[in-house]
Design a protein around this motif. Structure first.
Motif, PDB file in Angstrom:
ATOM      1  N   ILE A 216      11.279   3.022  -1.410  1.00  0.00           N
ATOM      2  CA  ILE A 216      10.242   2.713  -2.001  1.00  0.00           C
ATOM      3  C   ILE A 216      10.997   2.305  -3.575  1.00  0.00           C
ATOM      4  O   ILE A 216      10.272   1.643  -4.603  1.00  0.00           O
ATOM      5  CB  ILE A 216       9.380   4.303  -2.438  1.00  0.00           C
ATOM      6  N   ASN A 217      12.334   2.975  -4.037  1.00  0.00           N
ATOM      7  CA  ASN A 217      13.263   3.270  -5.440  1.00  0.00           C
ATOM      8  C   ASN A 217      13.826   1.570  -5.140  1.00  0.00           C
ATOM      9  O   ASN A 217      14.127   0.731  -6.518  1.00  0.00           O
ATOM     10  CB  ASN A 217      13.698   4.216  -5.592  1.00  0.00           C
ATOM     11  N   GLU A 218      13.479   0.749  -4.248  1.00  0.00           N
ATOM     12  CA  GLU A 218      14.139  -0.161  -4.810  1.00  0.00           C
ATOM     13  C   GLU A 218      15.566  -0.686  -4.081  1.00  0.00           C
ATOM     14  O   GLU A 218      15.914  -1.241  -4.688  1.00  0.00           O
ATOM     15  CB  GLU A 218      13.861  -1.634  -5.485  1.00  0.00           C
ATOM     16  N   ASP A 219      16.131   0.947  -3.642  1.00  0.00           N
ATOM     17  CA  ASP A 219      17.169   1.172  -3.887  1.00  0.00           C
ATOM     18  C   ASP A 219      18.374   0.653  -2.247  1.00  0.00           C
ATOM     19  O   ASP A 219      19.474   0.972  -2.064  1.00  0.00           O
ATOM     20  CB  ASP A 219      18.373   2.559  -4.029  1.00  0.00           C
ATOM     21  N   SER A 220      17.176   0.512  -1.372  1.00  0.00           N
ATOM     22  CA  SER A 220      17.949  -0.440   0.390  1.00  0.00           C
ATOM     23  C   SER A 220      16.257  -0.845   0.702  1.00  0.00           C
ATOM     24  O   SER A 220      15.538  -0.808  -0.416  1.00  0.00           O
ATOM     25  CB  SER A 220      17.954   0.895   0.923  1.00  0.00           C
ATOM     26  N   ALA A 221      16.631  -2.287   1.053  1.00  0.00           N
ATOM     27  CA  ALA A 221      15.372  -2.975   1.835  1.00  0.00           C
ATOM     28  C   ALA A 221      14.642  -1.792   3.129  1.00  0.00           C
ATOM     29  O   ALA A 221      15.560  -0.599   3.505  1.00  0.00           O
ATOM     30  CB  ALA A 221      15.778  -4.276   3.088  1.00  0.00           C
ATOM     31  N   LEU A 222      14.079  -2.463   3.730  1.00  0.00           N
ATOM     32  CA  LEU A 222      13.047  -1.534   4.822  1.00  0.00           C
ATOM     33  C   LEU A 222      13.867  -1.400   6.036  1.00  0.00           C
ATOM     34  O   LEU A 222      13.692   0.152   6.573  1.00  0.00           O
ATOM     35  CB  LEU A 222      11.588  -1.569   5.163  1.00  0.00           C
ATOM     36  N   THR A 223      14.083  -2.584   5.866  1.00  0.00           N
ATOM     37  CA  THR A 223      15.237  -2.167   7.687  1.00  0.00           C
ATOM     38  C   THR A 223      16.485  -1.375   7.279  1.00  0.00           C
ATOM     39  O   THR A 223      17.026  -0.841   8.182  1.00  0.00           O
ATOM     40  CB  THR A 223      15.509  -3.570   8.038  1.00  0.00           C
TER      41      THR A 223
ATOM     42  N   PHE B 204       0.693  -0.667  -0.017  1.00  0.00           N
ATOM     43  CA  PHE B 204      -0.313  -0.160   0.088  1.00  0.00           C
ATOM     44  C   PHE B 204       1.330   1.105   0.284  1.00  0.00           C
ATOM     45  O   PHE B 204       0.542   1.832  -0.547  1.00  0.00           O
ATOM     46  CB  PHE B 204      -1.290   0.362   1.124  1.00  0.00           C
ATOM     47  N   TYR B 205       1.962   1.582   0.786  1.00  0.00           N
ATOM     48  CA  TYR B 205       2.166   2.061   0.768  1.00  0.00           C
ATOM     49  C   TYR B 205       3.553   2.353   0.070  1.00  0.00           C
ATOM     50  O   TYR B 205       3.959   4.405  -0.364  1.00  0.00           O
ATOM     51  CB  TYR B 205       3.726   2.519   2.418  1.00  0.00           C
ATOM     52  N   ARG B 206       4.142   1.904  -0.787  1.00  0.00           N
ATOM     53  CA  ARG B 206       5.405   2.152  -1.140  1.00  0.00           C
ATOM     54  C   ARG B 206       3.963   2.219  -3.195  1.00  0.00           C
ATOM     55  O   ARG B 206       4.720   3.193  -3.760  1.00  0.00           O
ATOM     56  CB  ARG B 206       5.545   0.847  -2.343  1.00  0.00           C
ATOM     57  N   ASN B 207       2.637   1.235  -3.137  1.00  0.00           N
ATOM     58  CA  ASN B 207       2.087   2.189  -4.251  1.00  0.00           C
ATOM     59  C   ASN B 207       1.384   3.096  -4.568  1.00  0.00           C
ATOM     60  O   ASN B 207       1.487   3.826  -5.419  1.00  0.00           O
ATOM     61  CB  ASN B 207       1.688   1.516  -4.641  1.00  0.00           C
ATOM     62  N   MET B 208       1.208   3.650  -2.978  1.00  0.00           N
ATOM     63  CA  MET B 208       1.136   4.900  -2.331  1.00  0.00           C
ATOM     64  C   MET B 208       1.768   6.591  -3.330  1.00  0.00           C
ATOM     65  O   MET B 208       1.495   7.581  -3.841  1.00  0.00           O
ATOM     66  CB  MET B 208       0.304   5.003  -1.505  1.00  0.00           C
TER      67      MET B 208
END
Length: 220
Positions: free
Chosen positions: A178-185, A112-116
């Motif tokens: 969001i851009n998948e340059d790094s993991a959430l953690t 949800f958060y990434r898509n938004m």
């Protein structure tokens, strides 16, 4: 007929019906956002999923941007309630509680958060950016106000400059995820480290031991 004693039962029932339909549309929009993002569904598809007439989302929210703003308003209210329940020791610790709470929300519903957030960050829609980003800016402003009111900052430190800095740090950390340059953690750790470095320079020496502790990576 006007009722001097308050709203008529008919009006109250009508308003309850509107709020029920608003809730159905917000819930349907959130589910669609989780799957497709804001550009991946139409107002007609939203109406179908909410089981309302095609005109209802327009009547209640005006535009698709209005629907998205309503979804994020509800999300912001939930975030504020969760954040306010945390018993922070002081205004400095409260900033790190904010980071923890925000990333816990992202972890709970990453799709949800990434898509938004991805399209919002790149959106040219003034309505959408003002309606979603500006209300969240008040959260950062409240955090910095807590530092100023608590006499936490060193003499000569600008609260406005500090506000811009921590907002940018949070934005960069979230965008990296969001851009998948790094993991959430990793993004969470980067934001926490950035906050600690900045606050070490901005806050009185009393808070230095706590902030240095935030520079140490958590044990795996």
């Amino acid at each position: 007929m006007y009722n001097l004693d308050g709203p008529s039962p008919v009006v109250s029932q009508r308003e309850r019906g509107k709020e029920r339909r608003r809730a159905l549309i917000r819930s349907a929009a959130r589910e669609l956002l989780r799957k497709t993002g804001p550009d991946g569904f139409s107002m007609r598809e939203l109406a179908d999923r909410a089981n309302v007439s095609p005109a209802t989302p327009y009547n209640l929210f005006g535009t698709k941007a209005g629907v998205l703003i309503a979804v994020f308003d509800a999300d912001l209210q939930e975030f504020r309630q969760a954040f306010e329940r945390i018993p922070s020791a002081d205004p400095v610790a409260h900033l790190f509680d904010f980071v923890d709470t925000a990333f816990a929300f992202f972890q709970r519903e990453p799709e949800f958060y990434r898509n938004m957030l991805a399209p919002i960050a790149a959106s040219s829609s003034g309505e959408l950016r003002r309606g979603i980003i500006d209300p969240r800016a008040t959260v950062y402003a409240d955090l910095i106000k807590g530092l100023v009111d608590g006499d936490v900052l060193r003499p000569g430190i600008s609260g406005e400059a500090l506000l811009r800095t921590i907002t940018n740090l949070m934005t960069i950390g979230v965008l990296n995820w969001i851009n998948e340059d790094s993991a959430l953690t990793q993004s969470r750790a980067d934001v926490q480290t950035g906050f600690a470095f900045v606050l070490l320079a901005a806050c009185r020496e009393t808070f230095a031991p706590f902030l240095r502790g935030k520079l140490i990576p958590p044990a795996e």
